[in-house]
Design an enzyme around this catalytic site. Structure first.
Site, PDB file in Angstrom:
ATOM      1  CE  LYS A 113      -4.469  -1.641   1.324  1.00  0.00           C
ATOM      2  NZ  LYS A 113      -5.753  -1.352   1.859  1.00  0.00           N
ATOM      3  CE  LYS A 195      -6.741  -7.425  -0.771  1.00  0.00           C
ATOM      4  NZ  LYS A 195      -7.853  -7.308   0.094  1.00  0.00           N
ATOM      5  CE  LYS A 198     -13.973  -3.014   1.699  1.00  0.00           C
ATOM      6  NZ  LYS A 198     -12.736  -2.958   2.484  1.00  0.00           N
TER       7      LYS A 198
HETATM    8  P1  ATP Z   1      -9.177  -2.219   0.697  1.00  0.00           P
HETATM    9  O1  ATP Z   1      -9.250  -2.199  -0.792  1.00  0.00           O
HETATM   10  O2  ATP Z   1      -9.722  -0.993   1.329  1.00  0.00           O
HETATM   11  O3  ATP Z   1      -7.841  -2.621   1.221  1.00  0.00           O
HETATM   12  P2  ATP Z   1     -10.324  -4.816   0.725  1.00  0.00           P
HETATM   13  O4  ATP Z   1     -11.374  -4.995  -0.287  1.00  0.00           O
HETATM   14  O5  ATP Z   1      -8.968  -5.351   0.447  1.00  0.00           O
HETATM   15  O6  ATP Z   1     -10.192  -3.311   1.142  1.00  0.00           O
HETATM   16  P3  ATP Z   1     -10.658  -5.361   3.553  1.00  0.00           P
HETATM   17  O7  ATP Z   1     -11.607  -4.459   4.239  1.00  0.00           O
HETATM   18  O8  ATP Z   1      -9.208  -5.091   3.739  1.00  0.00           O
HETATM   19  O9  ATP Z   1     -10.947  -5.478   2.012  1.00  0.00           O
HETATM   20  O10 ATP Z   1     -10.970  -6.826   4.018  1.00  0.00           O
HETATM   21  C1  ATP Z   1     -12.129  -7.271   4.699  1.00  0.00           C
HETATM   22  C2  ATP Z   1     -12.105  -8.770   4.754  1.00  0.00           C
HETATM   23  O11 ATP Z   1     -12.271  -9.293   3.442  1.00  0.00           O
HETATM   24  C3  ATP Z   1     -10.776  -9.340   5.270  1.00  0.00           C
HETATM   25  O12 ATP Z   1     -11.057 -10.508   6.003  1.00  0.00           O
HETATM   26  C4  ATP Z   1     -10.044  -9.676   4.021  1.00  0.00           C
HETATM   27  O13 ATP Z   1      -9.090 -10.689   4.222  1.00  0.00           O
HETATM   28  C5  ATP Z   1     -11.172 -10.151   3.131  1.00  0.00           C
HETATM   29  N1  ATP Z   1     -10.851  -9.952   1.718  1.00  0.00           N
HETATM   30  C6  ATP Z   1     -10.587  -8.773   1.107  1.00  0.00           C
HETATM   31  N2  ATP Z   1     -10.373  -8.941  -0.196  1.00  0.00           N
HETATM   32  C7  ATP Z   1     -10.480 -10.285  -0.409  1.00  0.00           C
HETATM   33  C8  ATP Z   1     -10.347 -11.099  -1.572  1.00  0.00           C
HETATM   34  N3  ATP Z   1     -10.077 -10.563  -2.750  1.00  0.00           N
HETATM   35  N4  ATP Z   1     -10.530 -12.433  -1.436  1.00  0.00           N
HETATM   36  C9  ATP Z   1     -10.830 -12.986  -0.236  1.00  0.00           C
HETATM   37  N5  ATP Z   1     -10.956 -12.271   0.899  1.00  0.00           N
HETATM   38  C10 ATP Z   1     -10.795 -10.935   0.818  1.00  0.00           C
END
Ligand code: ATP
Ligand code: LTN
Length: 330
Positions: A113, A195, A198
């Protein structure tokens, strides 16, 4: 009942990745464990957020948890907002003072990040310690997440062990990450080396739980695959196709082997079309529930109850830890 705890940042609207790694596991385990499911809004501000959008994302996230099947009527389910509890940040300070800086700058997610970014916030570095305090305040034993958060849960484990050893007592439960066997890392549909996230800049590779049917179909049909035309699960050589099989498995409950068998001999187009149909059907049910929940008072009632309950637990734990490290008067 052992305790299970997790949170999903309100840094945007929730995706099928968040469903797969986070919410789905809570739903599977909610009858077995006392569940602490919270919105880590203080984590979202490690990068700048628009205040109105943040308020909106917090409420939407809770609406989506419930719409996906989190049961707020269970006595053992506690839904709450991190910033409505002052003890998270207070414990975080104590734990930060026990965390070598290098341990934080070596974290995968921090490196990712902060890459090519000048002037990132100190919070981006220290946020895994705040996450550790989220977990340790409640003596959570199980922490369901996607694979990206495993290292952060391991930090929480290390900090719990370090504290217990230094102050000679069982002050904190040692937490364990719970990572799903399938769907722990849903990949970006356009760039399967990343990955699905969001807050990705390009949303063409991300399916949001609030996407309309047309967008869901367009994104799945436009997903990057490969050119050999063979339906096979091979994450290394066929990451795009394997990702589609994984998503199919998460939303259908079928095993990857069963899905490979089902689509054997057909083209990628058939698999994509069937996956788009499946997602549209499942997401329509979630969206339908969501509309009803957002129009009711269910969310505020649940959050008020959660705030009262979790503040009492956090206060007791924080007071014990505060005295243990020597703060205040004897
Ligand atoms: P950001 O983009 O703001 O970093 P994010 O979409 O990566 O957000 P988080 O809020 O960091 O999501 O994660 C919330 C939960 O969803 C955590 O348990 C994380 O491990 C899970 N998660 C996030 N993205 C994935 C993915 N692509 N596949 C499986 N699990 C995910
Ligand atoms: N850091 C996590 C969200 C999060 C969390 C937690 C998950 C904050 N506190 C405690 C599990 C347990 C994230 O960014 N996905």
């Amino acid at each position: 009942m052992d305790r299970l705890l997790t949170g999903l940042q309100p840094s945007g609207s929730l995706t099928i990745g968040n469903y797969s790694g986070g919410i789905r596991q809570v739903i599977d385990y909610q009858k077995t464990y006392e569940t602490f499911l919270f919105v880590p809004d203080m984590h979202a501000t490690t990068v700048p957020q628009d205040p109105e959008a943040l308020h909106k994302n917090i409420k939407n996230a809770v609406g989506l948890y419930i719409a996906c099947g989190v049961d707020v009527n269970l006595d053992n389910m506690h839904l709450y907002i991190q910033s409505e509890n002052l003890y998270h940040a207070n414990l975080s300070w104590i734990l930060e003072c026990m965390t070598p800086f290098g341990e934080l700058t070596r974290m995968h997610q921090f490196k990712e990040k902060s890459k090519n970014k000048e002037g990132f916030s100190s919070g981006l570095v220290t946020y895994p310690v705040l996450m550790a305090s989220d977990i340790l305040l409640y003596d959570a034993k199980y922490v369901p997440t996607g694979i990206d958060q495993k290292q952060h849960v391991e930090l929480a484990r290390n900090l719990a062990e370090r504290f217990n050893e230094r102050y000679k007592g069982d002050f904190f439960q040692i937490p364990e990450p719970v990572i799903p066997k399938i769907g722990a890392k849903i990949r970006d549909l356009k760039d399967p080396s990343k990955k699905m996230s969001k807050s990705a800049e390009n949303t063409k590779g991300t399916i949001f739980l609030l996407d309309c049917e047309k967008d869901i179909r367009k994104k799945i049909m436009g997903a990057t695959t490969d050119s050999d035309g063979i339906i096979k699960f091979d994450e290394e050589n066929k990451p795009g196709l394997s990702n589609l099989l994984t998503i199919y498995s998460v939303f259908s409950g079928m095993s990857v082997e069963e899905i490979v068998e089902k689509f054997q001999g057909g083209g990628y187009g058939d698999l994509k079309k069937a996956l788009a149909d499946l997602l549209c059907e499942k997401i329509a049910v979630i969206q339908d529930n969501y509309q009803k929940i957002m129009a009711s008072g269910v969310i505020d009632d649940a959050l008020d109850r959660g705030r009262e309950y979790t503040n009492a637990i956090a206060k007791e734990k924080y007071e014990l830890i505060r005295k243990t490290v020597g703060y205040g008067r004897i």
